[in-house]
Write a protein that holds these residues in place. Structure first.
Motif, PDB file in Angstrom:
ATOM      1  N   GLY B 296      -3.634  12.305 -14.084  1.00  0.00           N
ATOM      2  CA  GLY B 296      -2.184  11.578 -14.430  1.00  0.00           C
ATOM      3  C   GLY B 296      -1.482  12.029 -14.938  1.00  0.00           C
ATOM      4  N   ILE B 297      -1.042  13.337 -15.790  1.00  0.00           N
ATOM      5  CA  ILE B 297      -0.215  13.313 -16.483  1.00  0.00           C
ATOM      6  C   ILE B 297       1.283  13.573 -16.256  1.00  0.00           C
ATOM      7  CG2 ILE B 297      -1.778  14.224 -17.997  1.00  0.00           C
ATOM      8  CD1 ILE B 297      -1.096  16.861 -17.966  1.00  0.00           C
ATOM      9  N   ILE B 298       0.222  14.907 -15.365  1.00  0.00           N
ATOM     10  CA  ILE B 298       1.637  14.524 -14.042  1.00  0.00           C
ATOM     11  C   ILE B 298       2.179  14.635 -12.700  1.00  0.00           C
ATOM     12  CG2 ILE B 298       2.930  16.853 -13.057  1.00  0.00           C
ATOM     13  CD1 ILE B 298       1.546  18.768 -15.204  1.00  0.00           C
ATOM     14  N   GLY B 299       2.782  13.648 -12.641  1.00  0.00           N
ATOM     15  CA  GLY B 299       2.922  13.156 -11.631  1.00  0.00           C
ATOM     16  C   GLY B 299       3.399  14.054 -10.483  1.00  0.00           C
ATOM     17  N   SER B 300       2.669  13.373  -9.328  1.00  0.00           N
ATOM     18  CA  SER B 300       2.312  14.652  -7.564  1.00  0.00           C
ATOM     19  C   SER B 300       2.034  13.328  -6.772  1.00  0.00           C
ATOM     20  CB  SER B 300       0.830  15.567  -8.087  1.00  0.00           C
ATOM     21  OG  SER B 300       0.823  15.845  -7.046  1.00  0.00           O
ATOM     22  N   VAL B 301       2.599  13.837  -5.629  1.00  0.00           N
ATOM     23  CA  VAL B 301       1.962  13.262  -4.606  1.00  0.00           C
ATOM     24  C   VAL B 301       0.730  12.491  -4.251  1.00  0.00           C
ATOM     25  CG1 VAL B 301       4.468  13.028  -2.975  1.00  0.00           C
ATOM     26  CG2 VAL B 301       2.929  15.099  -2.718  1.00  0.00           C
ATOM     27  N   HIS B 302      -0.576  13.525  -4.437  1.00  0.00           N
ATOM     28  CA  HIS B 302      -1.319  13.511  -4.177  1.00  0.00           C
ATOM     29  C   HIS B 302      -2.426  13.542  -5.620  1.00  0.00           C
ATOM     30  CE1 HIS B 302       0.235  17.239  -3.251  1.00  0.00           C
ATOM     31  NE2 HIS B 302      -1.118  17.865  -1.876  1.00  0.00           N
ATOM     32  N   SER B 303      -2.083  13.581  -6.626  1.00  0.00           N
ATOM     33  CA  SER B 303      -2.788  13.200  -7.335  1.00  0.00           C
ATOM     34  C   SER B 303      -3.569  11.561  -7.692  1.00  0.00           C
ATOM     35  CB  SER B 303      -2.058  13.641  -9.428  1.00  0.00           C
ATOM     36  OG  SER B 303      -1.415  12.225  -9.306  1.00  0.00           O
ATOM     37  N   PHE B 304      -4.748  11.873  -8.180  1.00  0.00           N
ATOM     38  CA  PHE B 304      -5.328  10.958  -8.095  1.00  0.00           C
ATOM     39  C   PHE B 304      -5.406   9.616  -9.196  1.00  0.00           C
ATOM     40  CE2 PHE B 304      -8.403  13.680  -6.254  1.00  0.00           C
ATOM     41  CZ  PHE B 304      -8.229  13.473  -4.956  1.00  0.00           C
ATOM     42  N   THR B 305      -5.775   8.806  -9.125  1.00  0.00           N
ATOM     43  CA  THR B 305      -5.739   7.933 -10.589  1.00  0.00           C
ATOM     44  C   THR B 305      -6.360   8.813 -11.485  1.00  0.00           C
ATOM     45  OG1 THR B 305      -7.021   6.474  -9.684  1.00  0.00           O
ATOM     46  CG2 THR B 305      -5.333   6.083  -9.443  1.00  0.00           C
ATOM     47  N   GLN B 306      -5.000   8.290 -12.911  1.00  0.00           N
ATOM     48  CA  GLN B 306      -6.046   8.241 -14.534  1.00  0.00           C
ATOM     49  C   GLN B 306      -7.591   7.599 -14.856  1.00  0.00           C
ATOM     50  OE1 GLN B 306      -2.636   7.587 -16.580  1.00  0.00           O
ATOM     51  NE2 GLN B 306      -1.772   6.220 -15.475  1.00  0.00           N
ATOM     52  N   GLY B 307      -7.444   7.767 -16.281  1.00  0.00           N
ATOM     53  CA  GLY B 307      -8.702   7.088 -16.926  1.00  0.00           C
ATOM     54  C   GLY B 307      -8.935   7.939 -17.607  1.00  0.00           C
ATOM     55  N   SER B 308     -10.138   7.571 -18.161  1.00  0.00           N
ATOM     56  CA  SER B 308     -10.378   8.670 -19.436  1.00  0.00           C
ATOM     57  C   SER B 308     -10.798   9.593 -18.830  1.00  0.00           C
ATOM     58  CB  SER B 308     -11.873   7.869 -20.667  1.00  0.00           C
ATOM     59  OG  SER B 308     -13.368   7.315 -19.131  1.00  0.00           O
ATOM     60  N   ILE B 309     -10.772  10.329 -17.580  1.00  0.00           N
ATOM     61  CA  ILE B 309     -11.320  10.877 -16.947  1.00  0.00           C
ATOM     62  C   ILE B 309     -11.256  12.692 -17.383  1.00  0.00           C
ATOM     63  CG2 ILE B 309     -10.124  11.099 -14.703  1.00  0.00           C
ATOM     64  CD1 ILE B 309     -13.187  12.282 -13.687  1.00  0.00           C
ATOM     65  N   GLY B 310      -9.817  11.905 -17.490  1.00  0.00           N
ATOM     66  CA  GLY B 310      -8.426  12.869 -18.518  1.00  0.00           C
ATOM     67  C   GLY B 310      -9.242  13.767 -19.397  1.00  0.00           C
ATOM     68  N   VAL B 311      -9.723  13.449 -20.423  1.00  0.00           N
ATOM     69  CA  VAL B 311     -10.365  13.055 -22.227  1.00  0.00           C
ATOM     70  C   VAL B 311     -11.421  14.683 -22.008  1.00  0.00           C
ATOM     71  CG1 VAL B 311     -10.886  12.668 -23.972  1.00  0.00           C
ATOM     72  CG2 VAL B 311      -8.979  11.095 -22.371  1.00  0.00           C
ATOM     73  N   PHE B 312     -12.179  13.904 -20.966  1.00  0.00           N
ATOM     74  CA  PHE B 312     -13.860  14.783 -20.220  1.00  0.00           C
ATOM     75  C   PHE B 312     -13.315  15.738 -19.861  1.00  0.00           C
ATOM     76  CE2 PHE B 312     -17.280  11.870 -20.729  1.00  0.00           C
ATOM     77  CZ  PHE B 312     -17.107  11.031 -21.318  1.00  0.00           C
ATOM     78  N   PHE B 313     -12.184  15.846 -18.758  1.00  0.00           N
ATOM     79  CA  PHE B 313     -11.598  17.356 -18.072  1.00  0.00           C
ATOM     80  C   PHE B 313     -11.366  18.197 -19.431  1.00  0.00           C
ATOM     81  CE2 PHE B 313     -12.717  16.329 -13.919  1.00  0.00           C
ATOM     82  CZ  PHE B 313     -13.690  16.875 -13.845  1.00  0.00           C
ATOM     83  N   LEU B 314     -10.416  17.243 -20.633  1.00  0.00           N
ATOM     84  CA  LEU B 314      -9.311  18.686 -21.400  1.00  0.00           C
ATOM     85  C   LEU B 314     -10.918  19.085 -22.629  1.00  0.00           C
ATOM     86  CD1 LEU B 314      -6.862  19.761 -21.857  1.00  0.00           C
ATOM     87  CD2 LEU B 314      -6.550  17.160 -23.711  1.00  0.00           C
ATOM     88  N   ALA B 315     -11.434  18.097 -22.856  1.00  0.00           N
ATOM     89  CA  ALA B 315     -12.762  18.414 -23.695  1.00  0.00           C
ATOM     90  C   ALA B 315     -13.710  20.099 -23.639  1.00  0.00           C
ATOM     91  CB  ALA B 315     -13.553  17.730 -24.573  1.00  0.00           C
ATOM     92  N   PHE B 316     -13.744  20.179 -22.187  1.00  0.00           N
ATOM     93  CA  PHE B 316     -14.458  20.814 -21.045  1.00  0.00           C
ATOM     94  C   PHE B 316     -13.633  21.751 -20.863  1.00  0.00           C
ATOM     95  CE2 PHE B 316     -15.705  22.597 -16.727  1.00  0.00           C
ATOM     96  CZ  PHE B 316     -17.411  23.032 -18.000  1.00  0.00           C
ATOM     97  N   LEU B 317     -12.808  21.643 -20.696  1.00  0.00           N
ATOM     98  CA  LEU B 317     -11.744  23.217 -20.470  1.00  0.00           C
ATOM     99  C   LEU B 317     -11.462  23.319 -21.374  1.00  0.00           C
ATOM    100  CD1 LEU B 317      -9.323  24.358 -17.964  1.00  0.00           C
ATOM    101  CD2 LEU B 317      -7.753  22.851 -19.462  1.00  0.00           C
TER     102      LEU B 317
END
Lengths: 177, 652
Positions: B296-317
């Protein structure tokens, strides 16, 4: 530059990108400023599900919490529904009115929703969607806080909680009318 | 019961994958075979449990179990059967199940294929793949549990996003995810090679075919996405530089670069560091894409909703990029090139340039995609970067790539002689120039002159000319040994499948390039309000509004317009564009109707209308050469399939 000096530049180059992406969490894509804030709230007159007339004009002098909802709005409208009724019970004697506006819905489903959550505050369907358009609603639920002078002061997108409602209502009640 | 079983299976699969990753790594260090077998069994177990998760989720969808949050928000009682199945991957949590499942399948294939070979690399490969699988299962366990319960249980669900209720949505995510997850295999081999210190050509020979497979699925996913965009979204386009599209396009560009530079390493033992970096980058970009669409950090027509999931992915990245690039940095000494660049006029340098342009394109797409973030960080202003930026920057790059597509395969290695250049390129270059001149003159005559299209046409003829020249020479050589034309062609395709598979992929891309250039330049559209019985004209088509009809479908209401389309060349037919009203959507969804043609499509979108049917607004589009995109996609598919075949010249 020699290879050994250069080597750690590769992983180091990644760091600024990661920092930028981390910064992205600080921004809130749901925070969409409403141009209505501070402006007089658009007048409306509707007929509630109970059959009584309801107009914003008739509520002048009170703080109004205007909530747009629909029965198909899962899960946010279901999450906030009990909080709406609790807020109404807590504030109805303090000069606050909670108003529900049901948009883009079927009447039977909407009535079922209201009886299920035992909502006792005024609720009205917006059959032609006029009120929703006037308030620039683009998704349900959205809640507008209107001060006693009839101006839109806050807008909340997404499920409302007791805390958020209390914070905004208390602030508006403290103001001299 | 279903949610508890599903959650239990998820946790168990996570534990197994994590154990498997650790066991395989330990066996790699100690050489204990029992640990490796335990890791393999963990991989099988994780796959079985994720399969069970999918089965449970399907069951919940088919039985309308609205006590499952994910089911309640992605289906309702009116949802047609097929979309109750595809709803499984229609949103965030379910798509992660699908992702994990595909990754577990790739892991199983790796186990089956390599456990008796590659004794040195294989344990590390297994460890890396299971480690990545463990991450996705962790996401399913903590920040995005698909089996989360919903209370109170609603009487009916919200229903699947209407835009996803389309056949393209059945195939598009599957192809795309097979592409995304497929890059895990070459990545795992690259990391294993770095850890073991065997940074030669070995991992590349093993993973080249895997890279082509993943690349092919990604290309297919992008094309199906374009088709979906074209016939569902109702704006008559197939690509909009949306962040989510960009997320899938970036790894495609870097993987394409890798598939080319790999040949330089195979042949000249150069670019080792570069190739490893490209594979890490490609894998990193698939994770970045998943992060982008789910944080959810960048708005897009088909992005999914946000949540703590972004933090997990960023840490993994961060872990993936910092870990792999540090590993790479520590091996720099071993990655020195054995060959050197002898001349600028050589195949090496053509491939280097091609890589440079592909990576530059990937970088500009990346830059444009994250620019809104940079802008907000630096200036505090939210802005969006639109198609004009991407087109402006990328068009010259893509033209250069087209040109190199002609040069690369035929120019000599090391140092091209004047004789070599003349022999291979004189005729194609002349053909290209003559085509350009004739095309420009002819198009001028019809008022359709367009510099970009003419340039593309000239380049296409040039590239096709080099391919034809190469093909005729090869066939002629085979005919001397007595083969007929057909037999010679057949032998060529089978014996040199990689080379000719590549050529066919190039032909597919040429067709797509013509489609893109033609459709951008020559499509026309207009919007008109017509009274019932009234006609309008666009590019030789007479369009008459015949009336409206309303109907009630299982999960939505629908208003359909009837239009008679007459065209001198193609006769008369009816088109029925509609508007669908889903209770869960604020705005109605357009259902376009179209008639596809080889050179042009007529494409109708219903706009506003009077409720009594007396008049309606309709958007007419005559989209030229869009079909060439799909046609090119089919050609590309055939070429990729040929390139994937085992090489007949050497033992598999």
């Amino acid at each position: 530059m020699s290879a050994s000096r250069l080597r750690w530049a590769i992983p180091a180059a990644v760091i600024p990108v990661l920092v930028l992406l981390a910064y992205g969490f600080k921004t809130d894509p749901r925070e969409v400023p409403s141009p209505l804030l501070g402006r007089p709230a658009a007048a409306f007159s509707l007929t509630t599900f109970a059959g009584t007339p309801l107009s914003l004009e008739g509520l002048r002098g009170k703080v109004v919490m205007l909530n747009f909802w629909a029965s198909w709005c899962i899960p946010a409208c279901y999450e906030e529904a009990p909080a709406l009724e609790r807020t109404w019970q807590a504030y109805k004697d303090k000069g606050v009115t909670v108003v529900g506006v049901n948009i883009q819905d079927k009447e039977a489903a909407a009535r079922e929703f209201l009886s299920r959550f035992e909502h006792s505050f005024p609720n009205a369907p917006d059959p032609r969607g006029r009120v929703a358009v006037d308030y620039g609603v683009y998704g349900v639920p959205e809640t507008f806080f209107i001060d006693s002078r009839g101006r839109v002061r806050f807008k909340h997108v997404g499920a409302l909680t007791d805390n958020i409602a209390r914070r905004h209502l208390d602030a508006l009640l403290k103001e001299p009318s | 019961m279903i949610p508890e079983l599903g959650y239990g299976a998820t946790v168990a699969a996570f534990v197994l994958a994590l154990w498997g990753a650790v066991a395989a790594a330990m066996s790699a260090r100690t050489g204990r075979a029992a640990l490796l077998r335990s890791g393999e069994r963990a991989a099988v177990g994780a796959w079985a449990l994720i399969t069970a998760c999918i089965a449970l989720m399907l069951y919940a969808f088919l039985t309308f179990d609205f006590s499952v949050h994910y089911v309640a928000i992605n289906t309702n009682r009116g949802t047609p059967f097929y979309y109750r199945i595809t709803a499984l991957w229609g949103a965030l949590e379910g798509s992660i199940i699908l992702w994990s499942w595909m990754l577990s399948i790739y892991t199983l294939i790796v186990v089956i294929q390599y456990r008796r070979r590659q004794a040195e690399l294989y344990p590390w490969v297994l460890s890396v793949m299971l480690g990545i699988l463990a991450f996705f299962l962790l996401v399913m366990t903590i920040p995005a549990p698909p089996f989360e319960r919903l209370t109170p249980i609603p009487a009916d669900g919200r229903g699947l996003n209407p835009l996803l209720q389309d056949s393209g949505m059945i195939t598009h995510p599957i192809a795309l995810y097979l592409g995304f997850t497929g890059f895990t295999v070459p990545f795992a081999f690259a990391i294993a090679a770095l850890i073991v210190g065997r940074t030669g050509e070995e991992w590349i020979t093993i993973t080249r075919r895997w890279t082509i497979i993943a690349w092919y699925f990604l290309a297919l996913g992008l094309l199906i996405g374009g088709w979906w965009s074209y016939h569902v979204l109702g704006w008559g386009g197939y690509w909009a530089w949306d962040p989510v599209e960009n997320a899938a396009f970036m790894p495609f560009l870097t993987a394409t670069a890798f598939l080319h530079s790999v040949m330089v390493q195979e042949r000249r033992r150069m670019l080792k560091l570069w190739n490893l970096s490209l594979i890490i980058l490609t894998f990193g970009l698939t994770i970045f894409g998943t992060f982008l669409t789910r944080s959810g950090i960048i708005g897009s027509v088909h992005s999914f909703t946000q949540g703590s999931i972004g933090v997990f992915f960023l840490a993994f990245l961060a872990l993936v990029l910092l870990g792999s690039f540090s590993l790479l940095a520590s091996r720099v000494e071993r990655l020195r090139a054995e060959g050197v660049l002898d001349s600028v006029v050589s195949r090496e340098s053509a491939f280097l340039l091609n890589n440079l342009f592909l990576v530059a394109a990937a970088f500009t797409v990346f830059f444009g995609t994250v620019f809104p973030l940079i802008s907000e960080a630096v200036r505090g202003v939210k802005i969006s970067v639109g198609a004009p930026f991407f087109n402006l920057v990328n068009i010259p790059v893509f033209l250069a790539l087209l040109f190199l597509m002609g040069v690369g395969p035929l120019i000599a290695w090391r140092r091209a002689s004047a004789e070599n250049l003349k022999r291979n390129f004189l005729k194609p270059v002349l053909a290209g120039i003559i085509t350009g001149i004739i095309a420009q003159a002819t198009l001028r005559l019809f008022g359709m002159g367009n510099v970009l299209v003419v340039t593309v046409m000239a380049l296409v003829v040039f590239v096709a000319g080099t391919i034809a020249l190469d093909y005729f020479r090869a066939v002629r050589a085979r005919r001397r040994s007595g083969d007929g034309w057909l037999a010679a062609t057949w032998n060529l395709l089978l014996r040199q499948n990689r080379r000719y598979g590549g050529f066919i992929v190039h032909l597919g891309i040429l067709v797509i390039a013509l489609g893109v250039a033609g459709s951008q330049a020559w499509s026309v559209q207009k919007e008109v309000t017509l009274d019932k019985g009234q006609s309008t004209e666009l590019a030789g088509y007479q369009v008459r509004f015949d009336g409206l009809s309303a109907s009630e479908e299982s999960n939505h209401g629908k208003v359909t317009g009837a239009f008679t389309v007459t065209n001198g060349r193609a006769g008369t037919h009816m088109l029925y564009p509609a508007k669908k009203f889903y209770p869960q959507e604020q705005t109605p969804i357009a259902a376009v109707d179209y008639r596809l043609g080889f050179f042009e499509d007529i494409y109708l979108v219903l706009g506003d209308f009077a409720s009594d049917g007396s008049h309606a607004t309709v958007k007419l589009q005559v989209n030229r050469m869009v079909s060439w995109l799909w046609l090119g996609g089919v050609v590309l598919t055939l070429g990729a399939a040929l390139a994937i075949l085992p090489d007949a010249r050497r033992p598999a």
